[in-house]
Write an enzyme that holds these catalytic residues in place. Structure first.
Site, mmCIF file in Angstrom:
data_model
loop_
_atom_site.group_PDB
_atom_site.id
_atom_site.type_symbol
_atom_site.label_atom_id
_atom_site.label_comp_id
_atom_site.label_asym_id
_atom_site.label_seq_id
_atom_site.Cartn_x
_atom_site.Cartn_y
_atom_site.Cartn_z
ATOM 1 N NE ARG A 242 -3.904 -2.184 2.234
ATOM 2 C CZ ARG A 242 -3.738 -3.443 2.628
ATOM 3 N NH1 ARG A 242 -2.590 -3.810 3.189
ATOM 4 N NH2 ARG A 242 -4.707 -4.335 2.481
ATOM 5 C CE LYS A 267 -9.395 -2.289 3.581
ATOM 6 N NZ LYS A 267 -9.862 -2.369 2.182
ATOM 7 C CG HIS A 330 -4.261 1.624 -3.910
ATOM 8 N ND1 HIS A 330 -4.754 0.378 -4.215
ATOM 9 C CD2 HIS A 330 -4.273 1.704 -2.555
ATOM 10 C CE1 HIS A 330 -5.071 -0.256 -3.095
ATOM 11 N NE2 HIS A 330 -4.783 0.505 -2.079
ATOM 12 N NE ARG A 333 -2.706 -2.851 -2.294
ATOM 13 C CZ ARG A 333 -2.314 -3.792 -1.442
ATOM 14 N NH1 ARG A 333 -1.016 -3.957 -1.165
ATOM 15 N NH2 ARG A 333 -3.188 -4.585 -0.849
ATOM 16 C CG HIS A 357 -5.871 -8.371 -0.216
ATOM 17 N ND1 HIS A 357 -6.073 -8.583 -1.563
ATOM 18 C CD2 HIS A 357 -5.702 -7.029 -0.071
ATOM 19 C CE1 HIS A 357 -6.037 -7.434 -2.201
ATOM 20 N NE2 HIS A 357 -5.813 -6.480 -1.330
ATOM 21 C CE1 TYR A 367 -3.410 -20.828 4.320
ATOM 22 C CE2 TYR A 367 -4.785 -19.247 3.154
ATOM 23 C CZ TYR A 367 -4.354 -20.539 3.356
ATOM 24 O OH TYR A 367 -4.856 -21.540 2.587
#
Length: 405
Positions: A242, A267, A330, A333, A357, A367
């Site tokens: 990010r 995030k 951005h 990504r 994510h 995970y």
């Protein structure tokens, strides 16, 4: 006899304060300093009292008499007008102290300190520009769902639908803070579910065609800017983290021994690892003489004590000729997400993990940060090599469209 306006106008100060009687207990107090003050003399519970009505000429003779009559009506009902006036004054002060603006500022100071600077600036702007002008001075417990909706509708009318949605969320947080601090009983924002327009989903613009990506990498190489900006652009492509994570990256986050960057994802607030390819290590090593004595890997050009501006990458892309509809900070990504999946055939869960994510396994468990780390190291190195190949192809006029197994 009752006073006339002419008598009031002609009343002059003397060596001492003096009174000019009107009727029904009201009089004009003329002070030696020149002030003209309306007063009402009355008795309550056997005691003589005086009610301050107001000052002339701000309060006319007619208006003063109306206030006098209202006060005498209170007396007839057994209400002390002076005590009632003090109670209303206290209520007004209390309402001001419990206004939406006061409580929102208190909430901001208490709850926003751990947020990113970008988030804090955006939230403060939203409060100051869109919420405070309409409901800021209102006592928070008197704000109704309809009042809040009217405020949000004004934003929708300007076409800022997504901002209106975020303003509703921010207002709701303020109301909930007021509830837990004992100054409100209800969150009116909660009653507006489904009342606002649904914003059209907008994706960040990104280049996903291999030929265009090669051109971008070539443009970055040829871009006339400071070495720090060029390095940040290259790392944006290599790491596809990010934008805020890149520009605030600290040297303390670089684990040279393990050849990786270790950060907290902006995030998800979870620990995140960015494997370092050989190209990225070379870039970081070349940055050490430039910013090694700063806290930040990519410091601001205004001073080493702060990180690179959030607008630096955006401005660089615009200067290179890429509009906001072509490529954004951005967008690196989305560029990596698309090509790693559709061209290079890497497993989606590896890509999603590298994008930081929220990825869960078949049992619904998230995970951990080291999941598939060896595979991600290989993927990141191959991604860097692929970008170099695309750049070389752009330089020679060729295009790479091969599928990678």
């Amino acid at each position: 006899m009752p006073l006339t306006v002419l008598q009031v106008d002609k009343a002059k100060p003397k060596d001492k304060d003096y009174k000019l009687s009107d009727e029904r207990g009201m009089f004009l107090l003329v002070t030696k300093a020149g002030g003209k003050l309306w007063r009402l003399k009355y008795r309550f519970d056997g005691k003589e009292k005086a009610l301050a009505i107001g000052a002339y000429p701000d309060l006319s003779l007619k208006d003063a008499r109306e206030i006098r009559d209202a006060a005498r009506n209170q007396l007839a009902k057994g209400i002390d007008p002076s005590a009632e006036k003090q109670a209303k004054k206290y209520s007004s002060v209390l309402a001001a102290e419990n206004s939406f603006e006061v409580i929102a500022n208190e909430w901001f100071a208490a709850r926003m300190q751990e947020k990113s600077e970008t988030h804090k600036v955006r939230t403060r702007s939203m409060l100051n520009n869109y919420l405070f002008p309409f409901i800021g001075r209102k006592p928070i417990q008197e704000i109704t769902p309809l009042m809040l909706l009217d405020t949000l509708r004004k934003m929708e009318a300007k076409g800022i639908v997504e901002t209106a949605r975020r303003a509703k969320q921010t207002a709701s947080q303020v109301f909930r803070y007021a509830i837990i601090t004992g100054r409100a009983q209800h969150d009116p924002a909660a009653d507006l579910k489904g009342a606002l327009q649904i914003p059209k989903k907008r994706h960040f613009s990104a280049l996903t065609d291999p030929k265009q990506v090669g051109g971008l990498m070539l443009a970055i190489d040829s871009y006339h800017a400071s070495y720090t900006v060029k390095a940040a652009l290259k790392c944006s492509a290599l790491w596809f983290c990010r934008p805020g994570e890149l520009r605030t990256l600290e040297w303390a986050n670089v684990n040279w021994d393990e050849k990786r960057i270790e950060i907290i994802a902006e995030k998800t607030k979870q620990q995140h690892i960015i494997p370092l390819c050989t190209q990225a290590i070379e870039l970081l090593e070349s940055m050490q003489p430039i910013s090694g004595y700063s806290k930040y890997v990519f410091p601001s050009n205004r001073g080493m004590s702060r990180p690179m501006s959030e607008n630096t990458i955006r401005v660089a892309l615009r200067t290179m000729g890429y509009s906001n509809d072509d490529m954004t900070a951005h967008g690196f990504r989305a560029m990596a997400r698309t090509l790693l999946d559709e061209v290079m055939n890497y497993r989606v869960e590896w890509i999603e993990q590298q994008l930081a994510h929220s990825v869960k396994d078949a049992n619904g468990r998230a995970y951990n940060r080291t999941k598939h780390l060896p595979q991600r190291f290989e993927m990141m190195q191959r991604w860097a090599d692929y970008l170099d190949e695309l750049k070389a192809a752009a330089l020679s006029g060729n295009v790479i469209n091969a599928k990678f197994g």
